[in-house]
Write an enzyme that holds these catalytic residues in place. Structure first.
Site, mmCIF file in Angstrom:
data_model
loop_
_atom_site.group_PDB
_atom_site.id
_atom_site.type_symbol
_atom_site.label_atom_id
_atom_site.label_comp_id
_atom_site.label_asym_id
_atom_site.label_seq_id
_atom_site.Cartn_x
_atom_site.Cartn_y
_atom_site.Cartn_z
ATOM 1 N N LYS A 54 0.885 -1.249 -0.466
ATOM 2 C CA LYS A 54 -0.356 0.398 -0.209
ATOM 3 C C LYS A 54 0.612 0.922 -0.092
ATOM 4 O O LYS A 54 0.220 2.114 -0.594
ATOM 5 C CB LYS A 54 -1.055 -0.250 1.491
ATOM 6 C CG LYS A 54 -2.284 -0.938 1.081
ATOM 7 C CD LYS A 54 -2.730 -1.164 2.564
ATOM 8 C CE LYS A 54 -3.994 -3.018 1.913
ATOM 9 N NZ LYS A 54 -4.285 -2.597 3.437
ATOM 10 N N GLN A 98 -4.731 -1.523 9.892
ATOM 11 C CA GLN A 98 -4.898 -2.791 9.517
ATOM 12 C C GLN A 98 -5.309 -3.813 9.926
ATOM 13 O O GLN A 98 -5.024 -4.347 11.660
ATOM 14 C CB GLN A 98 -3.042 -2.977 8.556
ATOM 15 C CG GLN A 98 -2.406 -3.768 7.743
ATOM 16 C CD GLN A 98 -3.720 -4.025 6.789
ATOM 17 O OE1 GLN A 98 -3.562 -3.261 5.762
ATOM 18 N NE2 GLN A 98 -3.832 -4.855 6.776
ATOM 19 N N ASP A 124 -11.087 3.465 3.923
ATOM 20 C CA ASP A 124 -11.534 2.319 4.139
ATOM 21 C C ASP A 124 -13.165 1.850 3.686
ATOM 22 O O ASP A 124 -13.868 0.675 4.032
ATOM 23 C CB ASP A 124 -10.665 0.960 4.914
ATOM 24 C CG ASP A 124 -9.713 0.378 5.243
ATOM 25 O OD1 ASP A 124 -9.541 0.258 4.243
ATOM 26 O OD2 ASP A 124 -9.474 -0.148 6.142
#
Ligand code: NAP
Length: 313
Positions: A54, A98, A124
Site C-alpha cells: 500500500k 491495518q 476503507d
C-alpha cells in the site's frame, strides 16, 4: 468450455494510472500531495506485506503515505490515540488501520477503531457514517474490495443491471457492501451465509456469483450456473501438499509454485469452476490487485472532497 479470466492486475494498473493526473492536479492546487496514514499494530507477517504494498503503490502515483507503527503490546487506547492524531492532522486525507488487530485487544476493538476514524478520512469505508451513506446510495468512500469488484465487472463489460447477483458472505467489510454496490448497479441481489438452506440451489441462479466466504475452494461447479460470471474474493493460504494435489493437476503451474514456495494462495472458488463459468476472476490476479487501486482512489477522492472540490469519478 473454459471461463474467460477477468484480469484484475491490468484493471488495477489502469485505475492507478488514471489517478496520476488527479494526484498531480490536487498537489498543484493544494500545495501538498494527498496524504495517507496507515496504522500497523504488531508484526503479523501478511499485514507487513499488505502495508508495504500500500505504501509503495501510494508513493508511485505521487501520494504521501506514512506508516505509524505500534508494538504488539499496544493497548486499544494507544491505537485510538494514533487515530485521533491522524484525525487532527490536516495533512492526512486518508486513515487506514491495518486489520487484524492483535486478538488481545478484544472482539470489539476493530469496531471501536471504525467508530473513531473521521468519516471524511475513512478510506476503507468502514465507519458507521460511510456504511450508512452506502446504504443510501450516496457514498463517497465505499469499501475498497467490493468497489474493486464493481470496477472490474464494469470494465470487463459484464452487465449488472437486471442480472441476478448472489453474494456468499455477509461481513461488514465485504459481503454486505458488495450486495449494496450490486444493488446500486441495479442487479437483483441475494445474500447467502452460513445459515442459508440449500445453498447450491440459490447460487446456481446467479448470473453473477460473488464468493466472499473465507473457505478454500468452497464454491464448486455444482454451485455455478453454466456461463455465469464468478467473482472470487477469497484469499486462503494453503500449506498442505495433499490439499494442493487435490486441487491442481500434476504438471500445473500452481503445483510448481507450491513446490517452490511451500504455500499457495487459493481463493474461495474451486479451480474446476473454470470449466462451467463463462467468466471468472483468478486468484491471484483477480480481485486482490483492485483492493489497493481502490484504496488509492478513495484517498484521492477524500483529499478532493476535504478540499471542497467535487469528486471527479
Ligand atoms: P468473514 O468475515 O469470515 O465472513 C465470511 C462469510 O462467509 C460470513 O458471512 C459467513 O456466514 C459466510 N460463510 C461461512 N461459511 C459458510 C457456508 N458454509 N455457507 C455459506 N456462507 C458461509 O470473511 P470476510 O472478511 O468477508 O472475507 C471473505 C474472504 O475474502 C476471505 O477469504 C478473505 O481473506 C477475503 N478477503 C479478500 C480481500 C481482497 O483484497 N481480495 C479483502 C478482504 C477479504 P455467517 O455470517 O453466517 O457466519
Amino acid at each position: 468450455m473454459s471461463a474467460r479470466l477477468l484480469d484484475g492486475t491490468a484493471v488495477g494498473a489502469a485505475i492507478r494510472e488514471e489517478l496520476r493526473p488527479r494526484v498531480a492536479a490536487f498537489t498543484a492546487r493544494a500545495g501538498r500531495p494527498p496524504g495517507l496514514g496507515i496504522v500497523l499494530v504488531g508484526t503479523h507477517p501478511p499485514s507487513e506485506i499488505y502495508v508495504r504494498n500500500k505504501l509503495k503503490s501510494a508513493a508511485e502515483i505521487g501520494c504521501r503515505a506514512e506508516l505509524i507503527r505500534l508494538p504488539e503490546t499496544a493497548s486499544l487506547h494507544d491505537v485510538l490515540d494514533a487515530v485521533q492524531a491522524l484525525n487532527a492532522d490536516a495533512s492526512f486525507d486518508g486513515i487506514l488501520v491495518q486489520d487484524p488487530l492483535p486478538s488481545g485487544m478484544g472482539p470489539g476493538a476493530s469496531q471501536a477503531v471504525f467508530d473513531t476514524i473521521d468519516p471524511a478520512k475513512d478510506v476503507d469505508g468502514f465507519t458507521p457514517v460511510n456504511a450508512g451513506r452506502l446504504s443510501q446510495g450516496r457514498a463517497i468512500l465505499a469499501p475498497c474490495t467490493p468497489s474493486g469488484v464493481i470496477a472490474l465487472l464494469t470494465r470487463a463489460g459484464i452487465p449488472m443491471a437486471g442480472a441476478h447477483a448472489v453474494v456468499i458472505g455477509r461481513s461488514d467489510i465485504v459481503g454486505k457492501p458488495m450486495a449494496l454496490l450490486l444493488l446500486q448497479e441495479h442487479a437483483t441481489v441475494t445474500i447467502c451465509h452460513s445459515r442459508t438452506r440449500d445453498l447450491p440451489s440459490i447460487t446456481r441462479q446467479a448470473d453473477i456469483l460473488v464468493a466472499a466466504v473465507g473457505r478454500t475452494a468452497f464454491v464448486t461447479p455444482e454451485h455455478v450456473k453454466p456461463g455465469g460470471t464468478v467473482v472470487d474474493v477469497g484469499i486462503n493460504r494453503v500449506t498442505d501438499a495433499e490439499h494442493v494435489a487435490r486441487l491442481f493437476p500434476e504438471g500445473s503451474t500452481r503445483r510448481a509454485d507450491f513446490a517452490k514456495r511451500g504455500s499457495l494462495v487459493v481463493g474461495d472458488v474451486h479451480p474446476a469452476v473454470a470449466g462451467v463459468a463463462g467468466a471468472l476472476t483468478p486468484v491471484p490476479g483477480g480481485v486482490g490487485p483492485l483492493t489497493i487501486a481502490l484504496l488509492l482512489q478513495n484517498t484521492v477522492a477524500a483529499a478532493e472532497a476535504r478540499a471542497g472540490w467535487s469528486a471527479s469519478h
